[in-house]
Design an enzyme around this catalytic site. Structure first.
Site, mmCIF file in Angstrom:
data_model
loop_
_atom_site.group_PDB
_atom_site.id
_atom_site.type_symbol
_atom_site.label_atom_id
_atom_site.label_comp_id
_atom_site.label_asym_id
_atom_site.label_seq_id
_atom_site.Cartn_x
_atom_site.Cartn_y
_atom_site.Cartn_z
ATOM 1 N N CYS A 57 7.984 -7.054 -0.363
ATOM 2 C CA CYS A 57 6.767 -7.271 0.433
ATOM 3 C C CYS A 57 5.950 -8.512 0.080
ATOM 4 C CB CYS A 57 5.843 -6.071 0.333
ATOM 5 S SG CYS A 57 6.572 -4.559 0.948
ATOM 6 N N HIS A 73 -0.152 -8.619 1.190
ATOM 7 C CA HIS A 73 0.038 -7.515 0.258
ATOM 8 C C HIS A 73 -1.249 -7.390 -0.543
ATOM 9 C CE1 HIS A 73 1.713 -5.005 -2.899
ATOM 10 N NE2 HIS A 73 2.656 -4.723 -2.038
#
Ligand code: NAG
Ligand code: NAG
Ligand code: NAG
Ligand code: NAG
Ligand code: NAG
Ligand code: NAG
Ligand code: NAG
Ligand code: NAG
Length: 548
Positions: free
Chosen positions: A82, A136
């Site tokens: 991610c 993130h």
């Protein structure tokens, strides 16, 4: 013009910088109104979607978006995890430039003060807004989703997100557990809702506010599903009866797979229901009935996600914004569902790096709407007569997620940042990816380039770090200081070629004379990438010479 106090009233926030940056856009003299942007970012979604040819998965709303979009059949993430992938595509730089291979640094401090996609729009007069997981969270976006640089207003996070990893999944014993498989009765969970539902509601509220705004908007909506745990409304399971779920076509760890290439899917093992299986580490296979259940819950999560996308897009339609809004749909990376005996992301294989990518551009990928007409009416995936949607235009050339930045800028008519010099650490505004805008000039293109055509020579790069040559506890997510090997991977039309080379994390230097392992898979004869043909004869210099 909005009322003078508009900025002050909106969400009750006083952000002096927003108000000043908006003035410039409001007074733009351009004759055509700028297009808004809705960027939908999905977490861990491989192209298991009807519009990508998946026959099992029900995704009618995303398929409907695809039918009005230009869809890229072969798009690849630059690193299949991610934070590194998101920082890479949101800044338009490769992980070797952002120097983020883990979750633990903020690029503006650690690498260079690089602009982001939303920042570029904000600096060009857009109101930029973040809902859900866009950057993130944590240090990789300075605990603020890169505010205030990227966003006009503080990013929104759904309140029910904090329950994602808690014991909210009812097991066969009647008790609540922190499971991998977590179909829930939404009325029963804390707050009586789920994060992606809240994000959809918030995004719709923002669209309603923007409808009367004199400023164009850039709204990024980051959905959490199908990321683990598979916590979704349990009725979606009914779309996927277990007896209809097949295993991955290649569920064995391939004989020729170098151990450094294998990701041991440690995060999955930590869930209570998986722990109870007593799997052997690192290769221990998951019992086949549980493999089916994982696949069932992944697909059910995708259908749940699809309904959220459907509600969001039909609201855009109802607000009559579909005529004036570019929609980009993308995932941060793929997810292995048992292929090669692997689960999750954390590798260079196509199943981990290949992503859905599509762009709807009003008047370009679909005709402008007649008054009263709707492009995105909500489709209920439970309707038994959901028909396969006509595909829209498709590109088969290989492209990279890095292209998102220049492509969105180009489609919206903003300045496209120039190509980066090498090295580019001191340059705040430049891009390492290609703009894909040329693919939208349909009249100039040979129709052969679309669905039925052959991809032209094109290349996508990905990379993955490892702490050791054999799988161990931190192989999936090594911290920067622990990285010892970097797998550089090229995907061409004909093959995927990966070399795993020594890497010095203090100097950020790869040593291409220090080859630990290699992989070579031919697309035509081995599309699933199970037969490693690497034999060293391709030489060390080849990959390095091919690197960007
Ligand atoms: C718009 O046009 C006016 C008059 O021609 C000019 O003074 C102004 O600078 C222009 N504004 C922008 C943002 O281009
Ligand atoms: C980084 O870029 C932002 C936005 O352009 C700017 O406001 C800030 O001052 C820059 N920081 C440094 C340390 O140059
Ligand atoms: C990160 O956030 C902190 C706290 O809000 C702030 O003081 C600092 O300037 C930010 N870092 C950068 C590089 O903007
Ligand atoms: C399951 O498979 C059977 C046999 O192929 C098919 O008739 C049925 O429609 C499938 N069910 C679902 C929900 O896809
Ligand atoms: C796993 O190991 C525990 C403790 O040894 C045992 O009680 C349990 O039955 C095992 N479960 C399975 C599925 O083998
Ligand atoms: C979309 O734009 C066209 C051309 O400007 C216009 O005729 C039409 O009414 C618009 N449709 C909607 C639903 O706003
Ligand atoms: C690169 O690796 C080779 C082979 O292991 C080694 O001889 C050489 O010293 C390494 N170079 C650097 C700069 O570490
Ligand atoms: C190594 O692989 C290449 C590409 O498949 C092949 O042309 C070559 O003959 C192989 N060499 C050996 C020694 O197996």
């Amino acid at each position: 013009m909005p009322p003078a106090g508009w900025c002050l009233l909106w969400l009750g926030l006083v952000l002096a910088s927003v108000c000043t940056s908006l003035e410039s856009a409001a007074s733009s003299n351009s004759t055509t109104a700028p297009l808004n942007v809705l960027l939908i970012i999905v977490d861990d979604l491989r192209p298991s979607l009807g519009c990508y040819g998946d026959k099992l998965v029900r995704s009618p709303n995303i398929d409907q978006l695809a039918s009005h979009s230009l869809l890229f059949q072969n798009a690849f993430a630059q690193q299949a995890v991610c934070a590194p992938s998101r920082v890479s595509f949101l800044t338009g730089r490769r992980p070797d430039t952002t120097r983020l291979y883990d979750f633990n640094s903020y690029w503006r401090v650690h690498a260079g003060n690089f602009s982001t996609i939303p920042q570029h729009f904000k600096e060009n007069g857009y109101v930029t807004m973040s809902v859900g997981k866009v950057f993130h969270p944590g240090i990789s976006s300075n605990y603020s989703d890169d505010s205030p640089f990227s966003w006009s207003v503080p990013p929104y996070h759904p309140s029910s997100e904090k329950y994602e990893n808690t014991k909210t999944c009812r097991g066969p014993d009647g008790e609540l557990h922190a499971n991998l498989l977590c179909p829930v009765d939404v009325a029963d969970v804390p707050e009586g809702t789920l994060p992606d539902k809240q994000s959809t509601e918030q995004a719709i509220r923002l669209l309603e506010k923007m409808k009367t705004s004199a400023h164009p908007f850039f709204l990024a909506v980051g959905y959490h599903k199908p990321h683990i745990p598979f916590r979704y409304p349990k009725e979606f399971q009914k779309l996927y009866p277990l007896e209809n779920i097949t295993l991955a076509p290649d569920p064995q760890v391939p004989a020729g797979l170098p151990p450094v290439a294998y990701n041991p899917w440690m995060d999955i093992r930590q869930r209570e229901d998986v722990q109870a299986l007593n799997l052997s580490v690192p290769y221990g296979p998951i019992p086949v009935d549980f493999q089916r259940k994982i696949r069932q819950s992944y697909f059910a999560s995708v259908s749940y996600l699809d309904t959220q996308v459907g509600h969001l897009l039909s609201a855009l339609d109802d607000l009559q914004l579909a005529n004036s809004t570019i929609i980009a749909f993308v995932s941060d990376h793929g997810w292995a569902l048992g292929e090669h005996g692997e689960w999750a992301k954390y590798s260079n294989f196509d199943v981990a790096t290949r992503v859905p990518l599509m762009f709807y551009v009003p008047g370009r990928t679909a005709p402008l709407l007649e008054a009263g007409e709707k492009l995105f009416p909500y489709i209920d995936p439970f309707d038994s007569i959901v028909e396969l949607m006509e595909p829209g235009r498709q590109v088969v050339d290989l492209v990279e997620l890095l292209s998102l930045f220049p492509t969105l800028a180009g489609l919206a008519g903003l300045r496209v940042p120039p190509r980066c010099p090498v090295p580019s650490f001191r340059v705040a505004q430049c891009r390492e990816g290609q703009s894909l805008v040329k693919y939208f000039r349909f009249q100039d293109l040979d129709e052969d380039q679309y669905l039925r055509g052959n991809p032209r020579e094109s290349v996508a790069y990905s990379q993955y770090p490892r702490p050791a040559d054999s799988p161990q506890w931190n192989s999936d997510k090594p911290s920067l200081k622990d990285i010892k090997v970097m797998g550089y991977s090229i995907r061409t039309v004909d093959y995927r070629y990966t070399v795993w080379v020594g890497f010095n994390p203090r100097e950020f230097l790869a040593n291409f004379s220090d080859v630990h392992a290699g992989e070579l898979y031919f697309v035509d004869s081995d599309p699933l990438q199970d037969h490693n043909m690497y034999n060293g004869s391709w030489g060390r210099d080849l990959l390095q010479s091919l690197l960007p």
